[in-house]
Write a protein that holds these residues in place. Structure first.
Motif, mmCIF file in Angstrom:
data_model
loop_
_atom_site.group_PDB
_atom_site.id
_atom_site.type_symbol
_atom_site.label_atom_id
_atom_site.label_comp_id
_atom_site.label_asym_id
_atom_site.label_seq_id
_atom_site.Cartn_x
_atom_site.Cartn_y
_atom_site.Cartn_z
ATOM 1 N N PHE A 170 -54.048 -21.410 21.826
ATOM 2 C CA PHE A 170 -55.133 -21.001 20.939
ATOM 3 C C PHE A 170 -54.757 -21.384 19.507
ATOM 4 C CE2 PHE A 170 -55.218 -18.395 24.689
ATOM 5 C CZ PHE A 170 -56.558 -18.416 25.039
ATOM 6 N N VAL A 171 -55.101 -22.599 19.113
ATOM 7 C CA VAL A 171 -54.699 -23.161 17.830
ATOM 8 C C VAL A 171 -55.614 -22.628 16.726
ATOM 9 C CG1 VAL A 171 -54.377 -25.305 16.542
ATOM 10 C CG2 VAL A 171 -53.887 -25.225 18.995
ATOM 11 N N VAL A 172 -55.017 -22.141 15.648
ATOM 12 C CA VAL A 172 -55.782 -21.638 14.510
ATOM 13 C C VAL A 172 -56.586 -22.792 13.917
ATOM 14 C CG1 VAL A 172 -55.606 -20.654 12.195
ATOM 15 C CG2 VAL A 172 -54.146 -19.800 14.026
ATOM 16 N N GLY A 173 -57.876 -22.546 13.682
ATOM 17 C CA GLY A 173 -58.777 -23.554 13.151
ATOM 18 C C GLY A 173 -59.549 -24.296 14.222
ATOM 19 N N SER A 174 -59.216 -24.066 15.498
ATOM 20 C CA SER A 174 -59.900 -24.774 16.580
ATOM 21 C C SER A 174 -61.205 -24.081 16.954
ATOM 22 C CB SER A 174 -58.997 -24.896 17.804
ATOM 23 O OG SER A 174 -58.708 -23.616 18.321
ATOM 24 N N ALA A 175 -62.100 -24.853 17.538
ATOM 25 C CA ALA A 175 -63.397 -24.340 17.970
ATOM 26 C C ALA A 175 -63.248 -23.613 19.300
ATOM 27 C CB ALA A 175 -64.395 -25.483 18.107
ATOM 28 N N VAL A 176 -63.909 -22.471 19.420
ATOM 29 C CA VAL A 176 -63.883 -21.667 20.641
ATOM 30 C C VAL A 176 -65.293 -21.150 20.917
ATOM 31 C CG1 VAL A 176 -61.487 -20.913 20.401
ATOM 32 C CG2 VAL A 176 -63.300 -19.557 19.385
ATOM 33 N N THR A 177 -65.469 -20.625 22.110
ATOM 34 C CA THR A 177 -66.680 -19.891 22.448
ATOM 35 C C THR A 177 -66.281 -18.437 22.574
ATOM 36 O OG1 THR A 177 -67.555 -21.789 23.641
ATOM 37 C CG2 THR A 177 -68.555 -19.657 24.116
ATOM 38 N N PHE A 178 -66.940 -17.568 21.805
ATOM 39 C CA PHE A 178 -66.609 -16.149 21.809
ATOM 40 C C PHE A 178 -67.736 -15.375 22.465
ATOM 41 C CE2 PHE A 178 -66.455 -11.885 19.872
ATOM 42 C CZ PHE A 178 -65.190 -11.520 20.282
ATOM 43 N N THR A 179 -67.382 -14.524 23.428
ATOM 44 C CA THR A 179 -68.351 -13.684 24.115
ATOM 45 C C THR A 179 -68.026 -12.233 23.803
ATOM 46 O OG1 THR A 179 -68.512 -15.300 25.896
ATOM 47 C CG2 THR A 179 -69.344 -13.096 26.352
ATOM 48 N N ALA A 180 -69.012 -11.514 23.270
ATOM 49 C CA ALA A 180 -68.865 -10.083 22.973
ATOM 50 C C ALA A 180 -69.790 -9.316 23.896
ATOM 51 C CB ALA A 180 -69.219 -9.805 21.515
ATOM 52 N N ASN A 181 -69.229 -8.350 24.607
ATOM 53 C CA ASN A 181 -69.996 -7.520 25.528
ATOM 54 C C ASN A 181 -69.585 -6.071 25.271
ATOM 55 O OD1 ASN A 181 -71.571 -6.553 27.562
ATOM 56 N ND2 ASN A 181 -70.423 -7.497 29.226
ATOM 57 N N GLY A 182 -70.283 -5.423 24.342
ATOM 58 C CA GLY A 182 -69.892 -4.074 23.956
ATOM 59 C C GLY A 182 -68.595 -4.149 23.168
ATOM 60 N N ARG A 183 -67.552 -3.465 23.624
ATOM 61 C CA ARG A 183 -66.239 -3.515 22.956
ATOM 62 C C ARG A 183 -65.326 -4.565 23.566
ATOM 63 N NH1 ARG A 183 -63.089 1.306 21.369
ATOM 64 N NH2 ARG A 183 -62.103 -0.353 20.191
ATOM 65 N N ASN A 184 -65.760 -5.210 24.631
ATOM 66 C CA ASN A 184 -64.941 -6.226 25.285
ATOM 67 C C ASN A 184 -65.286 -7.605 24.754
ATOM 68 O OD1 ASN A 184 -63.696 -4.330 27.027
ATOM 69 N ND2 ASN A 184 -65.548 -4.328 28.272
ATOM 70 N N GLY A 185 -64.268 -8.408 24.534
ATOM 71 C CA GLY A 185 -64.473 -9.764 24.057
ATOM 72 C C GLY A 185 -63.733 -10.756 24.926
ATOM 73 N N GLU A 186 -64.165 -12.007 24.843
ATOM 74 C CA GLU A 186 -63.488 -13.077 25.570
ATOM 75 C C GLU A 186 -63.531 -14.334 24.714
ATOM 76 O OE1 GLU A 186 -63.387 -15.168 29.956
ATOM 77 O OE2 GLU A 186 -65.167 -14.100 29.339
ATOM 78 N N VAL A 187 -62.374 -14.965 24.572
ATOM 79 C CA VAL A 187 -62.243 -16.191 23.798
ATOM 80 C C VAL A 187 -61.996 -17.321 24.786
ATOM 81 C CG1 VAL A 187 -60.953 -17.362 21.990
ATOM 82 C CG2 VAL A 187 -61.195 -14.887 21.927
ATOM 83 N N LYS A 188 -62.778 -18.414 24.669
ATOM 84 C CA LYS A 188 -62.604 -19.548 25.563
ATOM 85 C C LYS A 188 -62.491 -20.815 24.723
ATOM 86 C CE LYS A 188 -64.432 -21.731 29.674
ATOM 87 N NZ LYS A 188 -65.481 -21.729 30.692
ATOM 88 N N THR A 189 -61.404 -21.559 24.934
ATOM 89 C CA THR A 189 -61.190 -22.795 24.189
ATOM 90 C C THR A 189 -61.976 -23.930 24.826
ATOM 91 O OG1 THR A 189 -59.274 -23.479 25.479
ATOM 92 C CG2 THR A 189 -58.853 -22.062 23.571
ATOM 93 N N GLU A 190 -62.024 -25.062 24.128
ATOM 94 C CA GLU A 190 -62.707 -26.241 24.660
ATOM 95 C C GLU A 190 -61.978 -26.814 25.869
ATOM 96 O OE1 GLU A 190 -62.894 -28.710 21.186
ATOM 97 O OE2 GLU A 190 -64.827 -27.856 20.586
ATOM 98 N N LYS A 191 -60.674 -26.494 25.988
ATOM 99 C CA LYS A 191 -59.882 -26.969 27.127
ATOM 100 C C LYS A 191 -59.982 -26.030 28.329
ATOM 101 C CE LYS A 191 -56.591 -29.514 24.346
ATOM 102 N NZ LYS A 191 -55.183 -29.704 24.003
ATOM 103 N N GLY A 192 -60.749 -24.937 28.210
ATOM 104 C CA GLY A 192 -60.963 -24.028 29.324
ATOM 105 C C GLY A 192 -60.028 -22.837 29.392
ATOM 106 N N LYS A 193 -59.115 -22.693 28.451
ATOM 107 C CA LYS A 193 -58.218 -21.529 28.428
ATOM 108 C C LYS A 193 -58.997 -20.314 27.939
ATOM 109 C CE LYS A 193 -54.582 -23.898 29.535
ATOM 110 N NZ LYS A 193 -53.894 -23.709 30.789
ATOM 111 N N THR A 194 -58.794 -19.178 28.617
ATOM 112 C CA THR A 194 -59.515 -17.966 28.229
ATOM 113 C C THR A 194 -58.535 -16.829 27.953
ATOM 114 O OG1 THR A 194 -59.766 -17.216 30.511
ATOM 115 C CG2 THR A 194 -61.547 -18.550 29.613
ATOM 116 N N ALA A 195 -58.987 -15.910 27.117
ATOM 117 C CA ALA A 195 -58.222 -14.704 26.821
ATOM 118 C C ALA A 195 -59.214 -13.564 26.641
ATOM 119 C CB ALA A 195 -57.384 -14.885 25.570
#
Length: 116
Positions: A73-98
């Motif tokens: 998860f490189v600082v400054g990189s583009a991601v897709t962020f999903t917020a569902n209530g208090r839960n979040g998910e970060v997904k990189t362009e390479k498919g890594k999720t957290a």
């Protein structure tokens, strides 16, 4: 009477959780500092994502029971962020999720707006 108040309170809590909408937006990782909570041998290092989208800025903490490779998860990189209530998910362009717990949400001022 006490049972009715308890049921009404539970209905309010469950009802507001069900209403929370799922938001998915493109964003950028602004910062990813580690926290100081990995003291027990069975815990993993936690990280605090700082993610900026077009409308909001999010603070999101990773769980202590999940291992995260921060180099994915490189600082400054583009991601897709999903917020569902208090839960979040970060997904990189390479498919890594957290997955993470949202700890802060702030409005992002529009581009070109005067600052005070």
């Amino acid at each position: 009477m006490r049972n009715f108040a308890y049921i009404a309170l539970m209905a309010m809590v469950v009802g507001t959780s069900a209403i929370a909408e799922k938001i998915t937006a493109p964003g950028t990782i602004q910062d990813l500092p580690p926290t100081n909570y990995a003291v027990a041998k069975k815990q993993h290092q936690q990280f605090d994502f700082s993610i900026v989208t077009a409308n909001h800025s999010y603070g999101c903490r990773t769980p202590e029971n999940k291992k995260l490779d921060a180099t994915q998860f490189v600082v400054g990189s583009a991601v897709t962020f999903t917020a569902n209530g208090r839960n979040g998910e970060v997904k990189t362009e390479k498919g890594k999720t957290a997955k993470c717990l949202i700890t802060r949400v702030a409005d992002t001022p529009p581009v070109g707006a005067p600052t005070q």
